[in-house]
Enzyme design. Structure first.
Site, PDB file in Angstrom:
ATOM      1  N   TYR A   1      -1.874-103.110   9.119  1.00 41.86           N
ATOM      2  CA  TYR A   1      -2.564-103.569   7.913  1.00 41.86           C
ATOM      3  C   TYR A   1      -2.627-105.097   7.890  1.00 41.86           C
ATOM      4  CZ  TYR A   1      -2.429 -98.820   5.962  1.00 41.86           C
ATOM      5  OH  TYR A   1      -2.608 -97.471   5.741  1.00 41.86           O
TER       6      TYR A   1
ATOM      7  N   LYS B   1      -9.267 -99.761  21.834  1.00 32.51           N
ATOM      8  CA  LYS B   1      -8.529 -99.211  20.705  1.00 32.51           C
ATOM      9  C   LYS B   1      -7.988 -97.847  21.101  1.00 32.51           C
ATOM     10  CE  LYS B   1      -8.957 -97.831  15.850  1.00 32.51           C
ATOM     11  NZ  LYS B   1      -9.874 -97.640  14.704  1.00 32.51           N
TER      12      LYS B   1
ATOM     13  N   ARG C   1      -1.857 -91.835  13.668  1.00 35.06           N
ATOM     14  CA  ARG C   1      -2.902 -90.900  14.090  1.00 35.06           C
ATOM     15  C   ARG C   1      -2.451 -90.173  15.351  1.00 35.06           C
ATOM     16  NH1 ARG C   1      -7.795 -90.457  11.770  1.00 35.06           N
ATOM     17  NH2 ARG C   1      -8.412 -92.063  10.276  1.00 35.06           N
TER      18      ARG C   1
ATOM     19  N   SER D   1       0.581 -88.761   9.793  1.00 36.33           N
ATOM     20  CA  SER D   1      -0.647 -89.088   9.070  1.00 36.33           C
ATOM     21  C   SER D   1      -1.829 -88.566   9.867  1.00 36.33           C
ATOM     22  CB  SER D   1      -0.747 -90.611   8.892  1.00 36.33           C
ATOM     23  OG  SER D   1      -1.898 -90.961   8.147  1.00 36.33           O
ATOM     24  N   ASN D   2      -2.805 -88.002   9.171  1.00 40.91           N
ATOM     25  CA  ASN D   2      -4.033 -87.510   9.806  1.00 40.91           C
ATOM     26  C   ASN D   2      -3.777 -86.397  10.825  1.00 40.91           C
ATOM     27  OD1 ASN D   2      -5.843 -89.551   8.522  1.00 40.91           O
ATOM     28  ND2 ASN D   2      -4.575 -90.969   9.717  1.00 40.91           N
TER      29      ASN D   2
ATOM     30  N   GLN E   1      -0.046 -87.737   5.584  1.00 35.11           N
ATOM     31  CA  GLN E   1      -1.026 -88.520   4.813  1.00 35.11           C
ATOM     32  C   GLN E   1      -2.425 -88.256   5.367  1.00 35.11           C
ATOM     33  OE1 GLN E   1      -1.714 -93.211   4.170  1.00 35.11           O
ATOM     34  NE2 GLN E   1       0.315 -92.512   3.506  1.00 35.11           N
TER      35      GLN E   1
ATOM     36  N   LEU F   1      -9.272 -92.536  -4.491  1.00 32.36           N
ATOM     37  CA  LEU F   1     -10.275 -92.881  -5.509  1.00 32.36           C
ATOM     38  C   LEU F   1     -11.689 -92.857  -4.941  1.00 32.36           C
ATOM     39  CD1 LEU F   1      -8.391 -95.709  -7.421  1.00 32.36           C
ATOM     40  CD2 LEU F   1      -9.217 -93.567  -8.417  1.00 32.36           C
TER      41      LEU F   1
ATOM     42  N   GLY G   1      -4.860 -97.963  -3.320  1.00 34.42           N
ATOM     43  CA  GLY G   1      -5.007 -99.084  -2.403  1.00 34.42           C
ATOM     44  C   GLY G   1      -5.571-100.347  -3.005  1.00 34.42           C
TER      45      GLY G   1
ATOM     46  N   ARG H   1      -7.119-102.205 -12.282  1.00 37.19           N
ATOM     47  CA  ARG H   1      -7.481-100.918 -11.673  1.00 37.19           C
ATOM     48  C   ARG H   1      -6.227-100.097 -11.378  1.00 37.19           C
ATOM     49  NH1 ARG H   1     -11.954 -98.566  -9.469  1.00 37.19           N
ATOM     50  NH2 ARG H   1     -11.823 -97.529  -7.443  1.00 37.19           N
TER      51      ARG H   1
END
Length: 316
Positions: free
Chosen positions: A56, A96, A128, A157-158, A179, A227, A280, A286
């Site tokens: 991140y 990647k 991933r 995750s995923n 996640q 969201l 996020g 928000r």
């Protein structure tokens, strides 16, 4: 999460937006100040789970968060901190890619702990699935990190249920979280279940049985993108269905005397899998609007109406 973290908040704060952006600029005092302000706001709202990943803002999200914690280390006592590893961006070595090698996982955890300024992660999630995963290598690495006290729990995750089951077969520690992208705007996780034995199911890429596996094995489902990127709470509607859903969300917000964000999240949280939405946004207002979802319990009819309008057609 769940039984593993009985004091964890249902909502999770996602730290992807911290650190000053996806660039090579160093973390600034303003970035650290922003992180501290958001941490204070989120904790005041009784949200105590913080979600990171080593990628991140190229590691700067964790750095800014860690620097903010240095200013008030006592805040750590009220937090559950998780981070993710295994995504590698293109570099001199290759494109990647995903990397579950022992060396990469171990080095990633060392970097995460250093940037956050902590000694142990509450949960390490594998970001991933890596098609080149060597099962025993991964399991041995995760269990060694636990034995060293660097991670408390393991998550993913995923991943779909079969992948989790395969990884779990080599682990003596339970996988506690998965996640996934889940929202009113991304509904494949639901569509699979209602379109079985229906031609519409041919276009769904979601692996069957994932929700059921997670529920049966106490794997908490965490929803990223919860969201729907603001699709129904302020973003410009791109389709007739999006506009109709936005209008319905606003109507229900008025009826339940809450915010549109709360309605969108309450729709997710109404599902019996006890989904934990990841928030996020770096916009404090928000975040506050989203937290109001904790006070909303949609009726079955309102849940189905939102589902129907968002998908653009009635149930099959």
């Amino acid at each position: 999460m769940n039984a593993h973290f009985p004091h964890a908040s249902r909502l999770i704060y996602g730290c992807m937006g911290l650190g000053g952006g996806w660039n090579n600029s160093p973390v600034t005092k303003d970035d650290i100040s922003q992180a501290r302000s958001i941490i204070d706001t989120v904790l005041d709202l009784d949200i105590n789970v913080f979600d990171h990943a080593d990628i991140y803002t190229f590691g700067k999200a964790e750095t800014a968060f860690g620097e903010a914690l240095k200013e008030a280390p006592e805040l750590k006592d009220n937090m559950i901190i998780q981070s993710k590893c295994a995504i590698r961006f293109e570099d001199d070595l290759g494109p990647k890619r995903y990397d579950f090698s022992a060396n990469h996982i171990h080095n990633s955890v060392e970097g995460i702990l250093s940037r956050l300024g902590i000694e142990q992660l509450d949960v390490l999630l594998l970001h991933r699935p890596d098609p080149l995963m060597e099962l025993e290598e991964v399991a041995g690495t995760l269990q060694l990190l636990q034995q060293q006290g660097k991670i408390k729990h393991v998550g993913v995750s995923n991943m779909h249920g079969h992948q989790i089951n395969y990884l779990q077969s080599a682990l003596s520690t339970p996988i506690v979280a998965n996640q996934l992208e889940m929202s009113l705007g991304f509904r494949d996780w639901l569509e699979d279940g209602i379109t079985t034995n229906n031609a519409a199911n041919r276009n769904i890429g979601y692996a069957p049985g994932t929700l059921e596996y997670c529920m049966m094995n106490n794997v908490q489902l965490q929803a990223w993108g919860s969201l729907a990127q603001g699709k129904y709470t302020g973003a410009t509607a791109e389709t007739i269905s999006d506009k109709a859903t936005t209008d319905l969300v606003a109507q229900l917000a008025a009826e339940y005397q809450t915010t549109p964000e709360a309605i969108v999240l309450a729709w997710l949280m109404r599902h019996p899998t006890k989904i934990a939405p990841v928030l996020g946004s770096t916009n404090v207002e928000r975040i506050k609007a989203s937290q109001k979802a904790m006070g909303v319990h949609l009726t079955r009819e309102h849940w189905y109406k939102l589902f129907e309008v968002a998908r653009g057609q009635e149930m099959p």
